[in-house]
Every structure is written in C-alpha cells, then in structure tokens.
Design a protein around this motif. Structure first.
Motif, PDB file in Angstrom:
ATOM      1  N   SER A   3      20.918  -4.934 -43.839  1.00 60.96           N
ATOM      2  CA  SER A   3      21.897  -4.288 -42.968  1.00 60.96           C
ATOM      3  C   SER A   3      22.425  -5.261 -41.903  1.00 60.96           C
ATOM      4  CB  SER A   3      21.290  -3.047 -42.309  1.00 60.96           C
ATOM      5  OG  SER A   3      20.224  -3.422 -41.476  1.00 60.96           O
ATOM      6  N   ILE A   4      21.533  -6.146 -41.409  1.00 62.07           N
ATOM      7  CA  ILE A   4      21.983  -7.159 -40.432  1.00 62.07           C
ATOM      8  C   ILE A   4      22.986  -8.097 -41.083  1.00 62.07           C
ATOM      9  CG2 ILE A   4      21.230  -9.125 -39.033  1.00 62.07           C
ATOM     10  CD1 ILE A   4      18.550  -7.683 -38.652  1.00 62.07           C
ATOM     11  N   ALA A   5      22.681  -8.541 -42.294  1.00 55.63           N
ATOM     12  CA  ALA A   5      23.582  -9.445 -43.015  1.00 55.63           C
ATOM     13  C   ALA A   5      24.923  -8.776 -43.280  1.00 55.63           C
ATOM     14  CB  ALA A   5      22.940  -9.887 -44.319  1.00 55.63           C
ATOM     15  N   ALA A   6      24.910  -7.496 -43.625  1.00 51.19           N
ATOM     16  CA  ALA A   6      26.153  -6.782 -43.897  1.00 51.19           C
ATOM     17  C   ALA A   6      26.967  -6.613 -42.618  1.00 51.19           C
ATOM     18  CB  ALA A   6      25.846  -5.425 -44.526  1.00 51.19           C
ATOM     19  N   ARG A   7      26.305  -6.274 -41.500  1.00 54.55           N
ATOM     20  CA  ARG A   7      27.000  -6.053 -40.239  1.00 54.55           C
ATOM     21  C   ARG A   7      27.626  -7.349 -39.711  1.00 54.55           C
ATOM     22  NH1 ARG A   7      23.421  -4.473 -35.609  1.00 54.55           N
ATOM     23  NH2 ARG A   7      22.272  -3.633 -37.355  1.00 54.55           N
ATOM     24  N   LEU A   8      26.921  -8.490 -39.897  1.00 49.84           N
ATOM     25  CA  LEU A   8      27.422  -9.777 -39.410  1.00 49.84           C
ATOM     26  C   LEU A   8      28.273 -10.515 -40.444  1.00 49.84           C
ATOM     27  CD1 LEU A   8      24.222 -11.075 -37.582  1.00 49.84           C
ATOM     28  CD2 LEU A   8      26.244 -10.026 -36.567  1.00 49.84           C
ATOM     29  N   SER A   9      28.337  -9.983 -41.631  1.00 49.84           N
ATOM     30  CA  SER A   9      29.095 -10.586 -42.741  1.00 49.84           C
ATOM     31  C   SER A   9      28.603 -12.004 -43.040  1.00 49.84           C
ATOM     32  CB  SER A   9      30.592 -10.608 -42.443  1.00 49.84           C
ATOM     33  OG  SER A   9      31.072  -9.312 -42.254  1.00 49.84           O
ATOM     34  N   ILE A  10      27.265 -12.134 -43.113  1.00 50.81           N
ATOM     35  CA  ILE A  10      26.668 -13.417 -43.476  1.00 50.81           C
ATOM     36  C   ILE A  10      25.655 -13.186 -44.597  1.00 50.81           C
ATOM     37  CG2 ILE A  10      26.997 -14.486 -41.212  1.00 50.81           C
ATOM     38  CD1 ILE A  10      24.125 -13.837 -40.536  1.00 50.81           C
ATOM     39  N   SER A  11      25.189 -14.261 -45.167  1.00 46.97           N
ATOM     40  CA  SER A  11      24.247 -14.181 -46.281  1.00 46.97           C
ATOM     41  C   SER A  11      22.885 -13.662 -45.821  1.00 46.97           C
ATOM     42  CB  SER A  11      24.100 -15.573 -46.891  1.00 46.97           C
ATOM     43  OG  SER A  11      23.007 -15.620 -47.764  1.00 46.97           O
ATOM     44  N   ARG A  12      22.198 -12.951 -46.738  1.00 49.90           N
ATOM     45  CA  ARG A  12      20.836 -12.485 -46.434  1.00 49.90           C
ATOM     46  C   ARG A  12      19.891 -13.661 -46.242  1.00 49.90           C
ATOM     47  NH1 ARG A  12      19.683  -8.734 -51.342  1.00 49.90           N
ATOM     48  NH2 ARG A  12      21.215 -10.131 -52.218  1.00 49.90           N
ATOM     49  N   ASN A  13      20.122 -14.743 -46.977  1.00 52.91           N
ATOM     50  CA  ASN A  13      19.287 -15.947 -46.820  1.00 52.91           C
ATOM     51  C   ASN A  13      19.431 -16.543 -45.408  1.00 52.91           C
ATOM     52  OD1 ASN A  13      18.401 -15.734 -49.437  1.00 52.91           O
ATOM     53  ND2 ASN A  13      19.977 -17.134 -50.235  1.00 52.91           N
ATOM     54  N   THR A  14      20.624 -16.496 -44.862  1.00 49.88           N
ATOM     55  CA  THR A  14      20.848 -16.991 -43.504  1.00 49.88           C
ATOM     56  C   THR A  14      20.076 -16.145 -42.508  1.00 49.88           C
ATOM     57  OG1 THR A  14      23.064 -17.739 -44.140  1.00 49.88           O
ATOM     58  CG2 THR A  14      22.620 -17.527 -41.791  1.00 49.88           C
ATOM     59  N   VAL A  15      20.083 -14.839 -42.699  1.00 54.47           N
ATOM     60  CA  VAL A  15      19.345 -13.932 -41.810  1.00 54.47           C
ATOM     61  C   VAL A  15      17.849 -14.201 -41.950  1.00 54.47           C
ATOM     62  CG1 VAL A  15      18.808 -11.517 -41.294  1.00 54.47           C
ATOM     63  CG2 VAL A  15      21.161 -12.189 -41.849  1.00 54.47           C
ATOM     64  N   ALA A  16      17.375 -14.406 -43.168  1.00 54.77           N
ATOM     65  CA  ALA A  16      15.949 -14.659 -43.392  1.00 54.77           C
ATOM     66  C   ALA A  16      15.517 -15.963 -42.710  1.00 54.77           C
ATOM     67  CB  ALA A  16      15.655 -14.710 -44.892  1.00 54.77           C
ATOM     68  N   ARG A  17      16.331 -17.029 -42.810  1.00 57.61           N
ATOM     69  CA  ARG A  17      16.008 -18.298 -42.159  1.00 57.61           C
ATOM     70  C   ARG A  17      15.991 -18.138 -40.640  1.00 57.61           C
ATOM     71  NH1 ARG A  17      19.475 -21.122 -45.897  1.00 57.61           N
ATOM     72  NH2 ARG A  17      21.087 -20.856 -44.342  1.00 57.61           N
ATOM     73  N   ALA A  18      16.941 -17.369 -40.091  1.00 57.52           N
ATOM     74  CA  ALA A  18      17.005 -17.163 -38.647  1.00 57.52           C
ATOM     75  C   ALA A  18      15.800 -16.389 -38.141  1.00 57.52           C
ATOM     76  CB  ALA A  18      18.299 -16.429 -38.283  1.00 57.52           C
ATOM     77  N   VAL A  19      15.345 -15.405 -38.908  1.00 59.34           N
ATOM     78  CA  VAL A  19      14.191 -14.604 -38.487  1.00 59.34           C
ATOM     79  C   VAL A  19      12.920 -15.448 -38.536  1.00 59.34           C
ATOM     80  CG1 VAL A  19      12.741 -12.633 -39.139  1.00 59.34           C
ATOM     81  CG2 VAL A  19      15.229 -12.394 -39.099  1.00 59.34           C
ATOM     82  N   SER A  20      12.794 -16.321 -39.532  1.00 60.16           N
ATOM     83  CA  SER A  20      11.573 -17.112 -39.669  1.00 60.16           C
ATOM     84  C   SER A  20      11.566 -18.363 -38.775  1.00 60.16           C
ATOM     85  CB  SER A  20      11.368 -17.522 -41.119  1.00 60.16           C
ATOM     86  OG  SER A  20      12.413 -18.387 -41.535  1.00 60.16           O
ATOM     87  N   ALA A  21      12.697 -18.716 -38.187  1.00 61.93           N
ATOM     88  CA  ALA A  21      12.770 -19.902 -37.322  1.00 61.93           C
ATOM     89  C   ALA A  21      12.070 -19.633 -35.993  1.00 61.93           C
ATOM     90  CB  ALA A  21      14.231 -20.279 -37.069  1.00 61.93           C
ATOM     91  N   GLU A  22      11.588 -20.716 -35.364  1.00 61.08           N
ATOM     92  CA  GLU A  22      10.882 -20.581 -34.092  1.00 61.08           C
ATOM     93  C   GLU A  22      11.829 -20.468 -32.899  1.00 61.08           C
ATOM     94  OE1 GLU A  22       7.843 -23.419 -33.460  1.00 61.08           O
ATOM     95  OE2 GLU A  22       7.047 -23.214 -35.480  1.00 61.08           O
ATOM     96  N   GLY A  23      13.064 -20.861 -33.054  1.00 64.26           N
ATOM     97  CA  GLY A  23      14.034 -20.805 -31.963  1.00 64.26           C
ATOM     98  C   GLY A  23      15.443 -20.751 -32.524  1.00 64.26           C
ATOM     99  N   PRO A  24      16.426 -20.750 -31.635  1.00 68.04           N
ATOM    100  CA  PRO A  24      17.817 -20.717 -32.103  1.00 68.04           C
ATOM    101  C   PRO A  24      18.177 -22.027 -32.803  1.00 68.04           C
ATOM    102  CG  PRO A  24      17.736 -21.017 -29.728  1.00 68.04           C
ATOM    103  CD  PRO A  24      16.339 -20.757 -30.188  1.00 68.04           C
ATOM    104  N   PRO A  25      19.124 -21.979 -33.703  1.00 70.76           N
ATOM    105  CA  PRO A  25      19.509 -23.203 -34.412  1.00 70.76           C
ATOM    106  C   PRO A  25      20.170 -24.210 -33.456  1.00 70.76           C
ATOM    107  CG  PRO A  25      21.011 -21.426 -34.962  1.00 70.76           C
ATOM    108  CD  PRO A  25      19.923 -20.837 -34.125  1.00 70.76           C
ATOM    109  N   THR A  26      19.887 -25.463 -33.656  1.00 70.07           N
ATOM    110  CA  THR A  26      20.495 -26.525 -32.858  1.00 70.07           C
ATOM    111  C   THR A  26      21.088 -27.566 -33.783  1.00 70.07           C
ATOM    112  OG1 THR A  26      18.422 -27.739 -32.747  1.00 70.07           O
ATOM    113  CG2 THR A  26      18.882 -26.245 -30.930  1.00 70.07           C
ATOM    114  N   TYR A  27      22.172 -28.135 -33.335  1.00 76.08           N
ATOM    115  CA  TYR A  27      22.811 -29.198 -34.101  1.00 76.08           C
ATOM    116  C   TYR A  27      22.364 -30.523 -33.526  1.00 76.08           C
ATOM    117  CZ  TYR A  27      26.360 -32.354 -35.870  1.00 76.08           C
ATOM    118  OH  TYR A  27      27.006 -33.405 -36.466  1.00 76.08           O
ATOM    119  N   VAL A  28      21.784 -31.370 -34.342  1.00 79.06           N
ATOM    120  CA  VAL A  28      21.344 -32.684 -33.921  1.00 79.06           C
ATOM    121  C   VAL A  28      22.100 -33.706 -34.750  1.00 79.06           C
ATOM    122  CG1 VAL A  28      19.390 -34.253 -33.666  1.00 79.06           C
ATOM    123  CG2 VAL A  28      19.068 -31.795 -33.342  1.00 79.06           C
TER     124      VAL A  28
END
Length: 144
Positions: A3-28
């Motif tokens: 439901s989160i992926a559908a509401r944000l119009s992003i992939s379920r895999n992206t939501v799964a990676r974000a939930v399992s990450a320790e912090g917000p994504p950063t660009y290095v």
C-alpha cells in the motif's frame, strides 16, 4: 509495504530497501581526479622561474583549455609557496615608510608661505617627492 508503494507510486523493492536501511538514503559522490593535477608540475616549474607570472600567461604556456577562473583559483592556491621572502626587520625596529621621508619637497611648512598651495605647484611637488622628477618636467623653481 504494497500500500505504501502504491500510494507513493514507487516499486515495492524500493520500499523494502528503505524499511530495512538504518537511515535515510544519502548520495556520496566518488572522488575524481582534478584537471589541474595534469598541469600542476608545469605550473610549479614556471612559478619557480617567475613567481609573479600572471595566471593567464601560465594557462597559455601549459596549454590549459578549461575554465580560466578555476585555473586562477588554483594558481592562487599554489603561488604563495613560490613568493619571494619578505625582508626581515630587527625586533624593535619598523620598516621605513612615507612618514620617514619627511615633508614633500617644496611643500609649505606651518607658518611659511610658498606656492605649494597652488594646484600646479602641489602636483609637481607630489611627483618630485619620490626623488627625481621625470625627464622634461620642470620644478616650481624652473629647474629640471
């Protein structure tokens, strides 16, 4: 997650990676070689010969084709290493300055008359204050 992926119009895999990450994504961004590194040895060699050479001339001599402003900034960073040594003054002394030369030649002293107040006289006096008058310039008394 679906439901989160559908509401944000992003992939379920992206939501799964974000939930399992320790912090917000950063660009290095990975380190990249600077363009100045290729010409820096040549710039340093030229600065050894002539530390006051303008950055524009250095850029021409080393074949710089990038941004002139960026090249000037990097030369300004390097140039102090090649600056001539400043004269050493003994402790308690101070370097000679304009006040040590005394009054301008021909300048009116307090309580004295003179033509130093006139525009032509004062301009000549200022020019002559540094020692010799330029060739062809007459002093207020008519001498060269």
């Amino acid at each position: 997650m679906r439901s989160i992926a559908a509401r944000l119009s992003i992939s379920r895999n992206t939501v799964a990676r974000a939930v399992s990450a320790e912090g917000p994504p950063t660009y290095v961004r990975g380190p990249q070689d600077s363009g100045i590194k290729a010409v820096e040895p040549a710039v340093r060699a030229l600065l050894t010969e002539n530390p006051r050479m303008p950055a524009t001339v250095l850029a021409e001599l080393v074949g710089w084709s990038g941004s002139p402003a960026w090249f000037r900034e990097n030369v300004a960073r390097i140039r102090p290493e090649y600056a001539p040594a400043r004269p050493v003054v003994a402790q308690g002394e101070r370097p000679a300055g304009p006040a040590d030369r005394g009054p301008a030649r021909g300048a009116a002293q307090p309580g004295q008359g003179g033509d130093a107040g006139t525009a032509a006289g004062s301009a000549r006096d200022r020019i002559c204050d540094l020692g010799q008058a330029p060739a062809g310039l007459l002093r207020p008394d008519g001498s060269e």
